[in-house]
Design a protein around this motif. Structure first.
Motif, PDB file in Angstrom:
ATOM      1  N   GLY A 281       0.777  -1.221   0.000  1.00  0.00           N
ATOM      2  CA  GLY A 281       0.000   0.000   0.000  1.00  0.00           C
ATOM      3  C   GLY A 281       0.811   1.274   0.000  1.00  0.00           C
ATOM      4  O   GLY A 281       0.249   2.369   0.102  1.00  0.00           O
ATOM      5  N   LYS A 282       2.132   1.153  -0.124  1.00  0.00           N
ATOM      6  CA  LYS A 282       2.992   2.336  -0.109  1.00  0.00           C
ATOM      7  C   LYS A 282       3.825   2.399  -1.370  1.00  0.00           C
ATOM      8  O   LYS A 282       3.955   1.428  -2.103  1.00  0.00           O
ATOM      9  CB  LYS A 282       3.906   2.303   1.119  1.00  0.00           C
ATOM     10  N   GLY A 283       4.390   3.558  -1.604  1.00  0.00           N
ATOM     11  CA  GLY A 283       5.258   3.738  -2.755  1.00  0.00           C
ATOM     12  C   GLY A 283       6.647   3.184  -2.513  1.00  0.00           C
ATOM     13  O   GLY A 283       7.004   2.818  -1.393  1.00  0.00           O
ATOM     14  N   ARG A 284       7.418   3.100  -3.577  1.00  0.00           N
ATOM     15  CA  ARG A 284       8.787   2.597  -3.451  1.00  0.00           C
ATOM     16  C   ARG A 284       9.668   3.704  -2.895  1.00  0.00           C
ATOM     17  O   ARG A 284       9.628   4.834  -3.364  1.00  0.00           O
ATOM     18  CB  ARG A 284       9.287   2.143  -4.822  1.00  0.00           C
ATOM     19  N   GLU A 285      10.479   3.380  -1.900  1.00  0.00           N
ATOM     20  CA  GLU A 285      11.377   4.355  -1.295  1.00  0.00           C
ATOM     21  C   GLU A 285      12.797   3.828  -1.307  1.00  0.00           C
ATOM     22  O   GLU A 285      13.056   2.673  -0.999  1.00  0.00           O
ATOM     23  CB  GLU A 285      10.952   4.683   0.146  1.00  0.00           C
ATOM     24  N   LEU A 286      13.722   4.702  -1.662  1.00  0.00           N
ATOM     25  CA  LEU A 286      15.132   4.340  -1.591  1.00  0.00           C
ATOM     26  C   LEU A 286      15.577   4.380  -0.137  1.00  0.00           C
ATOM     27  O   LEU A 286      15.206   5.294   0.601  1.00  0.00           O
ATOM     28  CB  LEU A 286      15.977   5.292  -2.424  1.00  0.00           C
ATOM     29  N   VAL A 287      16.379   3.410   0.261  1.00  0.00           N
ATOM     30  CA  VAL A 287      16.835   3.385   1.655  1.00  0.00           C
ATOM     31  C   VAL A 287      18.350   3.507   1.779  1.00  0.00           C
ATOM     32  O   VAL A 287      18.847   3.976   2.803  1.00  0.00           O
ATOM     33  CB  VAL A 287      16.359   2.132   2.400  1.00  0.00           C
ATOM     34  N   ALA A 288      19.100   3.104   0.756  1.00  0.00           N
ATOM     35  CA  ALA A 288      20.552   3.168   0.834  1.00  0.00           C
ATOM     36  C   ALA A 288      21.138   3.232  -0.574  1.00  0.00           C
ATOM     37  O   ALA A 288      20.549   2.695  -1.515  1.00  0.00           O
ATOM     38  CB  ALA A 288      21.121   1.951   1.556  1.00  0.00           C
ATOM     39  N   GLY A 289      22.264   3.904  -0.701  1.00  0.00           N
ATOM     40  CA  GLY A 289      22.914   4.008  -2.001  1.00  0.00           C
ATOM     41  C   GLY A 289      24.420   3.944  -1.851  1.00  0.00           C
ATOM     42  O   GLY A 289      24.974   4.288  -0.790  1.00  0.00           O
ATOM     43  N   ILE A 290      25.086   3.500  -2.907  1.00  0.00           N
ATOM     44  CA  ILE A 290      26.545   3.467  -2.922  1.00  0.00           C
ATOM     45  C   ILE A 290      26.996   3.903  -4.297  1.00  0.00           C
ATOM     46  O   ILE A 290      26.538   3.402  -5.320  1.00  0.00           O
ATOM     47  CB  ILE A 290      27.089   2.067  -2.535  1.00  0.00           C
ATOM     48  N   ARG A 291      27.914   4.868  -4.298  1.00  0.00           N
ATOM     49  CA  ARG A 291      28.402   5.388  -5.571  1.00  0.00           C
ATOM     50  C   ARG A 291      29.507   4.514  -6.132  1.00  0.00           C
ATOM     51  O   ARG A 291      29.999   3.611  -5.457  1.00  0.00           O
ATOM     52  CB  ARG A 291      28.891   6.822  -5.390  1.00  0.00           C
ATOM     53  N   ASP A 292      29.961   4.827  -7.325  1.00  0.00           N
ATOM     54  CA  ASP A 292      31.044   4.040  -7.924  1.00  0.00           C
ATOM     55  C   ASP A 292      32.351   4.260  -7.186  1.00  0.00           C
ATOM     56  O   ASP A 292      33.278   3.451  -7.313  1.00  0.00           O
ATOM     57  CB  ASP A 292      31.186   4.351  -9.411  1.00  0.00           C
ATOM     58  N   ASP A 293      32.438   5.328  -6.380  1.00  0.00           N
ATOM     59  CA  ASP A 293      33.646   5.552  -5.573  1.00  0.00           C
ATOM     60  C   ASP A 293      33.485   5.003  -4.158  1.00  0.00           C
ATOM     61  O   ASP A 293      34.291   5.290  -3.280  1.00  0.00           O
ATOM     62  CB  ASP A 293      34.009   7.039  -5.529  1.00  0.00           C
ATOM     63  N   ASP A 294      32.414   4.243  -3.939  1.00  0.00           N
ATOM     64  CA  ASP A 294      32.108   3.568  -2.678  1.00  0.00           C
ATOM     65  C   ASP A 294      31.613   4.483  -1.571  1.00  0.00           C
ATOM     66  O   ASP A 294      31.476   4.043  -0.424  1.00  0.00           O
ATOM     67  CB  ASP A 294      33.285   2.733  -2.180  1.00  0.00           C
ATOM     68  N   ASN A 295      31.348   5.751  -1.859  1.00  0.00           N
ATOM     69  CA  ASN A 295      30.663   6.587  -0.878  1.00  0.00           C
ATOM     70  C   ASN A 295      29.239   6.063  -0.705  1.00  0.00           C
ATOM     71  O   ASN A 295      28.584   5.679  -1.670  1.00  0.00           O
ATOM     72  CB  ASN A 295      30.618   8.047  -1.318  1.00  0.00           C
ATOM     73  N   THR A 296      28.796   6.040   0.559  1.00  0.00           N
ATOM     74  CA  THR A 296      27.488   5.469   0.863  1.00  0.00           C
ATOM     75  C   THR A 296      26.546   6.510   1.453  1.00  0.00           C
ATOM     76  O   THR A 296      26.995   7.495   2.058  1.00  0.00           O
ATOM     77  CB  THR A 296      27.622   4.291   1.849  1.00  0.00           C
ATOM     78  N   PHE A 297      25.261   6.258   1.288  1.00  0.00           N
ATOM     79  CA  PHE A 297      24.230   7.170   1.759  1.00  0.00           C
ATOM     80  C   PHE A 297      23.046   6.362   2.265  1.00  0.00           C
ATOM     81  O   PHE A 297      22.749   5.308   1.719  1.00  0.00           O
ATOM     82  CB  PHE A 297      23.789   8.098   0.623  1.00  0.00           C
ATOM     83  N   TYR A 298      22.396   6.885   3.307  1.00  0.00           N
ATOM     84  CA  TYR A 298      21.273   6.190   3.913  1.00  0.00           C
ATOM     85  C   TYR A 298      20.179   7.190   4.264  1.00  0.00           C
ATOM     86  O   TYR A 298      20.463   8.341   4.623  1.00  0.00           O
ATOM     87  CB  TYR A 298      21.710   5.476   5.202  1.00  0.00           C
ATOM     88  N   VAL A 299      18.943   6.728   4.217  1.00  0.00           N
ATOM     89  CA  VAL A 299      17.881   7.541   4.775  1.00  0.00           C
ATOM     90  C   VAL A 299      17.930   7.405   6.289  1.00  0.00           C
ATOM     91  O   VAL A 299      18.432   6.407   6.830  1.00  0.00           O
ATOM     92  CB  VAL A 299      16.495   7.117   4.242  1.00  0.00           C
ATOM     93  N   ASP A 300      17.416   8.402   6.968  1.00  0.00           N
ATOM     94  CA  ASP A 300      17.562   8.449   8.422  1.00  0.00           C
ATOM     95  C   ASP A 300      16.951   7.241   9.119  1.00  0.00           C
ATOM     96  O   ASP A 300      17.489   6.773  10.135  1.00  0.00           O
ATOM     97  CB  ASP A 300      16.923   9.733   8.963  1.00  0.00           C
ATOM     98  N   ILE A 301      15.863   6.707   8.588  1.00  0.00           N
ATOM     99  CA  ILE A 301      15.171   5.629   9.295  1.00  0.00           C
ATOM    100  C   ILE A 301      15.965   4.330   9.308  1.00  0.00           C
ATOM    101  O   ILE A 301      15.645   3.426  10.080  1.00  0.00           O
ATOM    102  CB  ILE A 301      13.770   5.390   8.701  1.00  0.00           C
ATOM    103  N   VAL A 302      16.986   4.198   8.468  1.00  0.00           N
ATOM    104  CA  VAL A 302      17.791   2.980   8.477  1.00  0.00           C
ATOM    105  C   VAL A 302      19.234   3.250   8.878  1.00  0.00           C
ATOM    106  O   VAL A 302      20.009   2.306   9.073  1.00  0.00           O
ATOM    107  CB  VAL A 302      17.771   2.256   7.107  1.00  0.00           C
ATOM    108  N   LYS A 303      19.590   4.509   9.019  1.00  0.00           N
ATOM    109  CA  LYS A 303      20.971   4.866   9.339  1.00  0.00           C
ATOM    110  C   LYS A 303      21.376   4.235  10.676  1.00  0.00           C
ATOM    111  O   LYS A 303      20.634   4.298  11.656  1.00  0.00           O
ATOM    112  CB  LYS A 303      21.105   6.385   9.392  1.00  0.00           C
TER     113      LYS A 303
END
Length: 121
Positions: A42-64
């Protein structure tokens, strides 16, 4: 053309852990940015984590602090380690890759079929 297959989902109790895997086929996996996204009923798709080609990573606050994204370019594999899982983490989890890093799902042309994660409380 990149093809992605997720695995590692399942049923786990709250507080437990899972590691999702994303197997990629196709050229130059290491040149792509990769994200993990999820979609709960019942919800939309949400990104939770990402990693760039240089291995820098990113997270949304709810999973950080609970989730860790990583990749092994030599094996054409991506991973999402999920610790201290909560009932609200229940969703279908997808990996996706694209040539340009962003936190917008529409920027990722290649998606896997998803793997179900169910967290029981």
């Amino acid at each position: 053309q990149v093809q992605l297959v997720e695995s590692g989902g399942g049923l786990v109790q709250a507080g437990g852990s899972l590691r999702l895997s994303c197997t990629a086929s196709g050229p130059a996996f290491g040149n792509y940015a990769m994200v993990w996204a999820r979609q709960a009923p019942g919800k939309g798709r949400e990104l939770v984590a990402g990693i760039r080609d240089d291995d820098n990573t990113f997270y949304v606050d709810i999973v950080k602090g609970r989730f860790t994204i990583s990749r092994d370019n030599a094996k054409n594999m991506g991973y999402l380690r999920m610790n201290n899982l909560k009932a609200e983490d229940t969703a279908v989890y997808y990996c996706a890759v694209g040539q340009r890093y962003s936190f917008s799902a529409s920027d990722y042309p290649y998606w896997g079929q998803g793997t179900q994660v169910t967290v029981s409380s």
